[in-house]
Write an enzyme that holds these catalytic residues in place. Sequence first.
Site, PDB file in Angstrom:
ATOM      1  N   LYS A 185      14.298  39.673 -48.426  1.00  0.00           N
ATOM      2  CA  LYS A 185      13.639  39.313 -49.678  1.00  0.00           C
ATOM      3  C   LYS A 185      12.556  38.292 -49.359  1.00  0.00           C
ATOM      4  O   LYS A 185      12.818  37.099 -49.213  1.00  0.00           O
ATOM      5  CB  LYS A 185      14.651  38.720 -50.658  1.00  0.00           C
ATOM      6  CG  LYS A 185      14.296  38.940 -52.161  1.00  0.00           C
ATOM      7  CD  LYS A 185      13.024  38.291 -52.626  1.00  0.00           C
ATOM      8  CE  LYS A 185      13.215  36.836 -52.942  1.00  0.00           C
ATOM      9  NZ  LYS A 185      11.969  36.234 -53.564  1.00  0.00           N
ATOM     10  N   GLU A 260      16.513  26.748 -42.866  1.00  0.00           N
ATOM     11  CA  GLU A 260      15.349  26.014 -42.353  1.00  0.00           C
ATOM     12  C   GLU A 260      14.584  25.545 -43.575  1.00  0.00           C
ATOM     13  O   GLU A 260      13.959  26.347 -44.265  1.00  0.00           O
ATOM     14  CB  GLU A 260      14.503  26.922 -41.455  1.00  0.00           C
ATOM     15  CG  GLU A 260      13.586  26.152 -40.523  1.00  0.00           C
ATOM     16  CD  GLU A 260      12.183  25.989 -41.047  1.00  0.00           C
ATOM     17  OE1 GLU A 260      11.978  25.066 -41.878  1.00  0.00           O
ATOM     18  OE2 GLU A 260      11.294  26.765 -40.663  1.00  0.00           O
ATOM     19  N   CYS A 294       6.175  23.530 -43.217  1.00  0.00           N
ATOM     20  CA  CYS A 294       7.377  22.716 -43.409  1.00  0.00           C
ATOM     21  C   CYS A 294       7.457  21.598 -42.375  1.00  0.00           C
ATOM     22  O   CYS A 294       8.008  20.533 -42.638  1.00  0.00           O
ATOM     23  CB  CYS A 294       8.626  23.591 -43.350  1.00  0.00           C
ATOM     24  SG  CYS A 294       8.693  24.665 -41.915  1.00  0.00           S
ATOM     25  N   GLU A 393       8.127  15.802 -49.734  1.00  0.00           N
ATOM     26  CA  GLU A 393       7.290  16.811 -49.092  1.00  0.00           C
ATOM     27  C   GLU A 393       6.216  17.299 -50.062  1.00  0.00           C
ATOM     28  O   GLU A 393       6.521  17.702 -51.181  1.00  0.00           O
ATOM     29  CB  GLU A 393       8.145  17.995 -48.644  1.00  0.00           C
ATOM     30  CG  GLU A 393       7.356  19.065 -47.919  1.00  0.00           C
ATOM     31  CD  GLU A 393       8.230  20.217 -47.449  1.00  0.00           C
ATOM     32  OE1 GLU A 393       8.003  20.707 -46.331  1.00  0.00           O
ATOM     33  OE2 GLU A 393       9.139  20.618 -48.198  1.00  0.00           O
TER      34      GLU A 393
END
Length: 500
Positions: A185, A260, A294, A393
């Site tokens: 997905k 992750e 990331c 972030e």
Amino acid sequence: MAFPMPVRQLFIDGERREPLLKNRIPIINPSTEEIIGDIPAATAEDVEVAVVAARKAFKRNKGRDWAATSGAHRAKHLRAIAAKITERKDHFVKLETLDSGKPFDEAVLDIDDVASCFEYFAGQAEALDAKQKAPVTLPMDRFKSHVLRQPIGVVGLISPWNYPLLMATWKIAPALAAGCTAVLKPSELASVTCLEFGEVCNEVGLPPGVLNILTGLGPDAGAPIVSHPDIDKIAFTGSSATGSKIMASAAQLVKPVTLELGGKSPVIMFEDIDIETAVEWTLFGVFWTNGQICSATSRLLLHESIAAEFVDRMVKWTKNIKISDPFEEGCRLGPVISKGQYDKIMKFISTAKSEGATILCGGSRPEHLKKGYYIEPTIITDITTSMQIWKEEVFGPVICVKTFKTEDEAIELANDTEYGLAGAVFSKDLERCERVTKALEVGAVWVNCSQPCFVHAPWGGVKRSGFGRELGEWGIENYLNIKQVTSDISDEPWGWYKSP
């Protein structure tokens, strides 16, 4: 750039299938804000069909079609995929650039890496054959033991939008190499190349159902994959918030997960560096992929003795970055992925300013680009550790800058985060680099560089950046069960009980 977006359906059991509820999601070109096509919107009903197909493929012919074949047999398919990706590279690069907004030159490297990843894990599949029946040394001579490595089963793979086909490949290639079958997905914000990958699977003769590709929204398609009782493992790359939800859902079935997640990675600059070289690596570490990484080294820690000169040079380099349509030659910064991301990043910048930080460079839409989700590369100074921009972030082309006096202070500031994906340290003193490397609470450290990534080396984080490792020989282990086999090779009775 005029390039037709292919119209595709879901890819299930080797066939194109319309979503059972017949819904579709628009594709928005992030550089123009225009709708340029649509993708199918899978729901739980489609997930059920795909999981059944994957389970059937896993068990077909008692596994001899895929799961129980030799690694060498599976490697032939993976190498054929690598060759087909290379053959159709131009097609995939154009689609990736159009769909994700990343600069064309970056998309070229991404698609090259896709082929390299399949080639690498073909080698890992072959190596798996040699590791089967690896002996285990036991303290009793009458017993003999060995280990079998077997595929974990049907796996659910959920991949992000910043490297659409490449991040999916980081999961698909090792999963297939191990003998698993999979339901993928990808993110609904950039799914086109993943859907197109289904054509490659059929062209190389991948057995039906070994890989199934469902596009759709997270709650509608991703969540049913995670909670499905016949999915044996989940591998997810994305936000820490979503990762927590996946973990909680998988826990209900004691289902293993690899996560992750986000990052707020530091880059430490000591006083003995070459400033010009270090400035370029700093910009690359946070503005590459339009800042949507990331592992972005988005917290710059500068020794106070070089801070003024370093920041001055960094501003000059930043103003020289070409921001343009991703297809323009020399583009080095394109748009972020969506209106939602654009608004979120701009809110981070405005909040930093309201909290007392200084927007030293950038922070706005480029004046020459009236359409598209473009944000100037942004440098923020006068940071305190209580500010949102230090803690959270951003996932955009934004870097915050703070100074330090001592090595110990630099390490303390670097580790002052709930994340732990990556970090970088710059110094000509390699012993110092080694000390800092050991002290950083992260899964990857770059020394005198930032962001180089190779399929051969393990990738993953600690703390709220997740757990488990992708890539390298560690990547295939995510998709294997280890089975102990111990035999009694003696003709003598065991003798524990008295014979009647």
